[in-house]
Motif scaffolding. Structure first.
Motif, PDB file in Angstrom:
ATOM      1  N   ALA A  95      81.811  80.029  16.944  1.00  0.00           N
ATOM      2  CA  ALA A  95      81.724  78.554  17.294  1.00  0.00           C
ATOM      3  C   ALA A  95      81.087  78.705  18.734  1.00  0.00           C
ATOM      4  N   ASP A  96      81.384  78.069  19.394  1.00  0.00           N
ATOM      5  CA  ASP A  96      81.394  77.226  20.818  1.00  0.00           C
ATOM      6  C   ASP A  96      82.915  76.386  21.017  1.00  0.00           C
ATOM      7  N   GLY A  97      82.716  78.304  22.619  1.00  0.00           N
ATOM      8  CA  GLY A  97      84.095  78.646  22.335  1.00  0.00           C
ATOM      9  C   GLY A  97      84.991  79.184  21.937  1.00  0.00           C
ATOM     10  N   GLY A  98      84.330  79.657  20.396  1.00  0.00           N
ATOM     11  CA  GLY A  98      84.961  81.547  19.891  1.00  0.00           C
ATOM     12  C   GLY A  98      84.442  82.131  20.852  1.00  0.00           C
ATOM     13  N   ARG A  99      85.523  83.291  20.675  1.00  0.00           N
ATOM     14  CA  ARG A  99      85.194  84.822  20.731  1.00  0.00           C
ATOM     15  C   ARG A  99      84.998  85.815  19.556  1.00  0.00           C
ATOM     16  N   LEU A 100      84.235  87.036  19.866  1.00  0.00           N
ATOM     17  CA  LEU A 100      84.262  87.783  18.646  1.00  0.00           C
ATOM     18  C   LEU A 100      83.990  88.802  19.040  1.00  0.00           C
ATOM     19  N   LEU A 101      84.412  89.763  18.863  1.00  0.00           N
ATOM     20  CA  LEU A 101      84.793  91.681  18.894  1.00  0.00           C
ATOM     21  C   LEU A 101      84.422  92.434  18.402  1.00  0.00           C
ATOM     22  N   ALA A 112      80.442  91.962  22.231  1.00  0.00           N
ATOM     23  CA  ALA A 112      81.102  90.594  22.348  1.00  0.00           C
ATOM     24  C   ALA A 112      79.734  89.548  22.629  1.00  0.00           C
ATOM     25  N   LEU A 113      80.645  88.841  21.472  1.00  0.00           N
ATOM     26  CA  LEU A 113      79.882  87.655  21.627  1.00  0.00           C
ATOM     27  C   LEU A 113      80.892  86.537  21.840  1.00  0.00           C
ATOM     28  N   GLY A 114      80.179  85.177  22.473  1.00  0.00           N
ATOM     29  CA  GLY A 114      81.013  83.940  23.414  1.00  0.00           C
ATOM     30  C   GLY A 114      81.817  83.933  24.573  1.00  0.00           C
ATOM     31  N   TRP A 115      81.373  85.431  24.804  1.00  0.00           N
ATOM     32  CA  TRP A 115      81.665  85.694  26.214  1.00  0.00           C
ATOM     33  C   TRP A 115      81.014  87.079  26.691  1.00  0.00           C
ATOM     34  N   THR A 116      82.008  87.043  27.736  1.00  0.00           N
ATOM     35  CA  THR A 116      81.350  88.278  28.632  1.00  0.00           C
ATOM     36  C   THR A 116      82.397  89.379  29.661  1.00  0.00           C
ATOM     37  N   PRO A 117      82.284  90.439  28.549  1.00  0.00           N
ATOM     38  CA  PRO A 117      83.199  90.951  29.534  1.00  0.00           C
ATOM     39  C   PRO A 117      82.823  91.428  30.472  1.00  0.00           C
TER      40      PRO A 117
END
Length: 159
Positions: A20-26, A102-107
């Motif tokens: 979801a928008d605002g969610g993050r997956l690793l 990493a999805l929803g953010w960039t490490p």
């Protein structure tokens, strides 16, 4: 644990998910073709992930060509033909494909940590990053350390 495709196996694997928008997956995935001394069975892998309702990762890996043709180091077959999995840009004769997504953010990036370790870092069109490594033995992979480092930036610790 790695996903091992032993000799004689014929596997179709599908991974689908939505962040979801605002969610993050690793997500860490380790794929091993065969056990020690094996070439590995047939594999078809399909990944479809979305972020905020839009396509983020769409990848198909077709390794059903299990090697009726010799590996490149063995001289390949007639007219230089090799098994698909042994071609440059696929696995180049390696049997381990290890990756962290990493999805929803960039490490954050370190001082070329991925490149120095042999992993390739790919920035996605959606917020996210994929680091991938291929090699002969899983214990040589830098991806486990990288996944832990990325997890720490999310506040995740391994046990």
């Amino acid at each position: 644990e790695p996903f091992v495709v032993s000799d004689g196996a014929d596997v179709t694997r599908t991974l689908t998910g939505s962040v979801a928008d605002g969610g993050r997956l690793l997500l860490r995935e380790s794929l091993v073709l065969g056990r020690r001394g094996q070439r590995g069975g047939a594999l078809t892998s399909r990944v479809r992930l979305t972020h905020a309702g839009r396509a983020a990762v769409a990848e198909d890996l077709d390794l059903r060509d299990t090697g009726d043709l010799p590996a490149p180091g063995d001289g390949c077959g007639p007219h230089g033909a090799c098994a698909t999995r042994d071609l440059p840009g696929v696995l180049r004769g390696h049997r381990v494909l290890d990756q962290v997504l990493a999805l929803g953010w960039t490490p954050p990036t370190g001082p070329d940590a991925e490149e120095a370790s042999g992993a390739t870092r790919l920035e996605l069109a959606r917020p996210g990053t994929l680091a991938r490594w291929s090699g002969v033995a899983g214990h040589d992979s830098p991806i486990g350390d990288l996944a832990e480092a990325w997890g720490r930036t999310m506040g995740v610790t391994s046990s």
